[in-house]
Design an enzyme around this catalytic site. Structure first.
Site, PDB file in Angstrom:
ATOM      1  N   HIS A  88      -9.486  -1.958  -4.377  1.00 27.72           N
ATOM      2  CA  HIS A  88      -8.329  -2.309  -3.539  1.00 27.72           C
ATOM      3  C   HIS A  88      -7.408  -3.291  -4.274  1.00 27.72           C
ATOM      4  O   HIS A  88      -6.182  -3.248  -4.093  1.00 27.72           O
ATOM      5  CB  HIS A  88      -8.749  -2.863  -2.176  1.00 27.72           C
ATOM      6  CG  HIS A  88      -7.554  -3.065  -1.298  1.00 27.72           C
ATOM      7  ND1 HIS A  88      -6.963  -2.019  -0.619  1.00 27.72           N
ATOM      8  CD2 HIS A  88      -6.776  -4.153  -1.077  1.00 27.72           C
ATOM      9  CE1 HIS A  88      -5.879  -2.466  -0.008  1.00 27.72           C
ATOM     10  NE2 HIS A  88      -5.745  -3.762  -0.261  1.00 27.72           N
ATOM     11  N   HIS A 148       0.840  -1.212   0.000  1.00 25.89           N
ATOM     12  CA  HIS A 148       0.000   0.000   0.000  1.00 25.89           C
ATOM     13  C   HIS A 148       0.874   1.260   0.000  1.00 25.89           C
ATOM     14  O   HIS A 148       0.560   2.245  -0.679  1.00 25.89           O
ATOM     15  CB  HIS A 148      -0.964   0.013   1.190  1.00 25.89           C
ATOM     16  CG  HIS A 148      -1.825  -1.210   1.261  1.00 25.89           C
ATOM     17  ND1 HIS A 148      -2.457  -1.611   2.411  1.00 25.89           N
ATOM     18  CD2 HIS A 148      -2.150  -2.133   0.311  1.00 25.89           C
ATOM     19  CE1 HIS A 148      -3.129  -2.730   2.168  1.00 25.89           C
ATOM     20  NE2 HIS A 148      -2.963  -3.073   0.903  1.00 25.89           N
ATOM     21  N   HIS A 162      -1.677 -11.309  -4.634  1.00 25.92           N
ATOM     22  CA  HIS A 162      -0.240 -11.027  -4.553  1.00 25.92           C
ATOM     23  C   HIS A 162       0.637 -12.104  -5.196  1.00 25.92           C
ATOM     24  O   HIS A 162       1.621 -11.790  -5.853  1.00 25.92           O
ATOM     25  CB  HIS A 162       0.183 -10.813  -3.101  1.00 25.92           C
ATOM     26  CG  HIS A 162      -0.394  -9.575  -2.519  1.00 25.92           C
ATOM     27  ND1 HIS A 162      -0.121  -8.321  -3.024  1.00 25.92           N
ATOM     28  CD2 HIS A 162      -1.242  -9.377  -1.501  1.00 25.92           C
ATOM     29  CE1 HIS A 162      -0.775  -7.416  -2.328  1.00 25.92           C
ATOM     30  NE2 HIS A 162      -1.463  -8.031  -1.391  1.00 25.92           N
ATOM     31  N   ASP A 218      -3.405  -2.893  -4.743  1.00 26.80           N
ATOM     32  CA  ASP A 218      -2.399  -3.929  -4.487  1.00 26.80           C
ATOM     33  C   ASP A 218      -1.531  -4.180  -5.720  1.00 26.80           C
ATOM     34  O   ASP A 218      -0.312  -4.319  -5.613  1.00 26.80           O
ATOM     35  CB  ASP A 218      -3.078  -5.251  -4.094  1.00 26.80           C
ATOM     36  CG  ASP A 218      -3.543  -5.276  -2.653  1.00 26.80           C
ATOM     37  OD1 ASP A 218      -3.064  -4.464  -1.848  1.00 26.80           O
ATOM     38  OD2 ASP A 218      -4.392  -6.137  -2.334  1.00 26.80           O
TER      39      ASP A 218
HETATM   40 ZN   LIG Z   1      -3.915  -4.665   0.016  1.00 33.96          ZN
END
Ligand SMILES: [Zn+2]
Length: 294
Positions: free
Chosen positions: A234, A78, A261, A238
């Site tokens: 969001h 972030h 991720h 990311d």
């Molecule tokens: Zn995040």
């Protein structure tokens, strides 16, 4: 294609709890010289420097971690998204513990911090990484693909079997849309049903209704949402943070579906490998200039 290298004007700091470790840390952003890049500096460990680059990344489950030797800094994405979203290429991030504070779960507090510091051009340029052919990573229903373009565009799709989330799609164009307004405020999210399992695995120790959107099986228990589609926004946040690990700006049209991720990391790795392969070829194609050292 080149863009200006930028850093911050003055030192600024922020403190808070780490989402996964539950450890309080203080982060201080400091101006850096052109070409030094974005670097974490473990202030509590003799100033050990960990470059914010894909080569330093060591873990991707639930968050992104960078390491050097046995020392790491977790949940970097972030903060890195706020730095990239502000056009900053060179900054030192001094931190006195193992994890970046989660603050409110979004990148907005970091944007306010950078705004307080001010951003300045360094009088140098960085080449934008432009891919020349499509690159794709897939894993079952998850995928990320980039196709050539002269600017960065991200289209992200998620599909959760949950009444509040469901199917969400957001299209973000770096040149025309505001990162500050459209992406930075979107918070991380988690499910009550996963908390026990995550805590048993040593994760989410600092997580609370103050720093994440928390959902039970039917609803958000700590509403209201900042956007109806805050969840997919969001995911873009990311991805921007994870793409920052390339170490320079990138241009291309990205389409991501149900990724996270781990897939972001494999995607970044593949982009870097492709770029290195292309750049290896380029110098051989250039004629030796007369009077060169060679
Ligand atoms: Zn995040």
């Amino acid at each position: 294609m080149f863009v200006q290298r930028k850093t911050i004007n003055s030192k600024v700091s922020i403190s808070g709890i780490g989402l996964h470790s539950g450890v309080y840390t203080r982060v201080e952003l400091r101006p850096a010289v052109a070409g030094s890049g974005v670097t974490f500096v473990r202030a509590d460990l003799h100033g050990l420097r960990i470059p914010a680059l894909q080569a330093s990344t060591t873990a991707f489950d639930y968050a992104t971690t960078v390491s050097k030797d046995d020392v790491s800094v977790g949940t970097v994405e972030h903060l890195l998204a706020a730095i990239a979203g502000s056009g900053i290429t060179d900054v030192d991030i001094h931190i006195d513990g193992p994890e970046v504070p989660i603050v409110d779960g979004s990148a907005l507090p970091f944007m306010h911090l950078i705004d307080a510091a001010g951003v300045r051009a360094l009088g140098a340029e960085v080449p934008v990484l432009r891919i020349t052919e499509p690159i794709e990573i897939t894993d079952g229903q998850k995928s990320i693909r980039i196709v050539p373009s002269n600017r960065l565009v991200i289209k992200y799709k998620i599909d959760f079997d949950h009444p509040v989330i469901g199917r969400q799609i957001v299209h973000f164009d770096f040149q025309h849309d505001s990162f500050l307004r459209k992406i930075a405020p979107a918070r991380t999210f988690g499910f009550v049903r996963d908390v026990e399992q995550m805590r048993a695995a040593g994760l989410a120790r600092g997580g609370s209704v103050e720093n994440a959107i928390v959902l039970d099986d039917r609803r958000v228990i700590n509403g209201p949402l900042r956007f109806r589609d805050e969840f997919v926004r969001h995911k873009i946040l990311d991805l921007i943070g994870d793409l920052a690990l390339i170490g320079r700006p990138i241009a291309g049209e990205i389409t991501a579906q149900r990724a996270g991720h781990a897939l972001h990391a494999r995607f970044v790795e593949k982009i870097i490998a492709a770029a290195e392969a292309q750049e290896e070829i380029q110098p051989r194609l250039l004629a030796q200039p007369a009077g060169s050292f060679a």
